[in-house]
Scaffold this active site. Structure first.
Site, PDB file in Angstrom:
ATOM      1  N   THR A  73      18.030   0.627 -28.907  1.00 47.80           N
ATOM      2  CA  THR A  73      19.234   1.292 -28.407  1.00 47.80           C
ATOM      3  C   THR A  73      20.006   1.978 -29.525  1.00 47.80           C
ATOM      4  OG1 THR A  73      19.327  -0.536 -26.839  1.00 47.80           O
ATOM      5  CG2 THR A  73      21.153   0.981 -26.811  1.00 47.80           C
ATOM      6  N   ALA A 104      14.078   3.623 -19.489  1.00 49.69           N
ATOM      7  CA  ALA A 104      13.544   3.847 -18.148  1.00 49.69           C
ATOM      8  C   ALA A 104      12.455   4.912 -18.137  1.00 49.69           C
ATOM      9  CB  ALA A 104      14.685   4.240 -17.208  1.00 49.69           C
ATOM     10  N   ASN A 125      24.264   5.037 -24.866  1.00 52.44           N
ATOM     11  CA  ASN A 125      25.342   4.541 -25.718  1.00 52.44           C
ATOM     12  C   ASN A 125      25.320   5.217 -27.085  1.00 52.44           C
ATOM     13  OD1 ASN A 125      26.631   2.150 -24.131  1.00 52.44           O
ATOM     14  ND2 ASN A 125      24.427   1.878 -23.872  1.00 52.44           N
ATOM     15  N   LYS A 145      24.467  -5.389 -27.700  1.00 49.64           N
ATOM     16  CA  LYS A 145      23.742  -4.326 -28.412  1.00 49.64           C
ATOM     17  C   LYS A 145      24.221  -2.936 -28.004  1.00 49.64           C
ATOM     18  CE  LYS A 145      21.065  -3.068 -24.792  1.00 49.64           C
ATOM     19  NZ  LYS A 145      20.672  -1.746 -24.284  1.00 49.64           N
TER      20      LYS A 145
END
Length: 320
Positions: free
Chosen positions: A250, A142, A258, A193
């Protein structure tokens, strides 16, 4: 041409998408669940809790009213945590414009039903909207989108017209949207993911290196692809932005919630203690439970997901 857009969910991602669309001149209504925070954000013109340091332009109106956020708006983006999608979409469904296109930018699987969010929406929205659903996923932090860093994402839709209209709505010189028809593949890539990203953080917390990380990403991608194929996805989807692209981001990016949670687990912190102080949702915690059940239900081997479930829910030592 300026459009009226409703964005449901004012976390970091919802706010970043509001900034993106407002930058194109669209009229954006941004729904925020917390009434006091909505009033503060509307007054200060900054989402200080979820995406600080970015001024909200005048064409973003922050509201705690779901009806105000979606009424008479031809595009509605749902950007709430996956476990709230059913309840929130049920609430805004009666207020949707008849011609509305609904874009899901949430990532996850509903735990109680093991449904992808596409199926949840098809249960909560009237049938006339079912072909007007689109699903946005891919490697997109973001904050970097809000900073206008070049980003490429995937958008899946049941009908090409809805996908093409949404692609045109959202595309900018720094935000490229690629369309496809593999809804379940795009959804699963964006969901699984997050579990692999927690594992990636655990590896870093334990002090392991690049060899271990490369093995994790490669085998994690294989697990995603196996489950996707079993559920009817196109295996090629997992080689693209919604699969490998989002997985790499990620698992390796410092902005990943995460991965950050996994690092803390690897360093010996307990999950309950980590979650107590968290303002934002690490979707992989809930998805680990749903993905494990989906794998078992479909007789798919997903050893990374299985072990992360044991670390998260059974207290298994991460190093073991």
């Amino acid at each position: 041409m300026a459009e009226k857009i409703g964005i449901i969910g004012a976390g970091a991602w919802g706010t970043a998408l509001a900034l993106l669309l407002a930058d194109k001149g669209h009229d954006v209504a941004l729904w925020m669940f917390e009434k006091d925070l909505a009033e503060e954000t509307q007054r200060t013109r900054e989402n200080r809790v979820y995406l600080p340091s970015f001024a909200l332009p005048a064409n973003i109106a922050v509201t705690p009213s779901l009806e105000a956020a979606v009424r008479d708006r031809p595009f509605v983006l749902s950007v709430v945590p996956s476990h709230t999608v059913r309840a929130v979409s049920k609430q805004f469904a009666p207020h949707l414009a008849d011609n509305a296109i609904i874009v899901s930018a949430s990532k996850g699987i509903e735990i109680d039903t093991l449904m992808p969010l596409s199926d949840v929406f098809r249960e909560t929205l009237p049938p006339k909207f079912h072909t007007r659903l689109c699903f946005l996923s891919g490697p997109s932090f973001a904050r970097e989108v809000a900073l206008k860093m070049p980003t490429a994402v995937a958008l899946a839709s049941y009908e090409p017209d809805a996908g093409n209209l949404t692609q045109k709505l959202m595309s900018t010189p720094y935000f490229r949207v690629y369309t496809n028809a593999d809804v379940i593949g795009v959804e699963l890539g964006g969901s699984i993911k997050n579990v692999i990203a927690i594992a990636a953080g655990v590896l870093e917390g334990l002090g392991f290196g690049y060899n271990t990380m490369a093995a994790l990403l490669t085998r994690g991608l294989a697990e995603m692809s196996r489950l996707g194929a079993a559920l009817g996805a196109d295996p090629r989807t997992f080689s693209g932005l919604a699969g490998m692209g989002d997985l790499v981001l990620t698992c390796t990016g410092g902005l990943s919630r995460n991965r950050t949670l996994g690092v803390r687990l690897g360093k010996g912190e307990k999950l309950d203690d980590i979650l107590k102080g968290a303002k934002t949702v690490a979707e992989g915690v809930k998805t680990a439970k749903a993905a494990r059940e989906l794998a078992r239900k479909n007789s798919i081997e997903m050893p990374i997901v299985e072990e992360m479930y044991k670390v998260l829910y059974e207290g298994k030592d991460p190093r073991q």
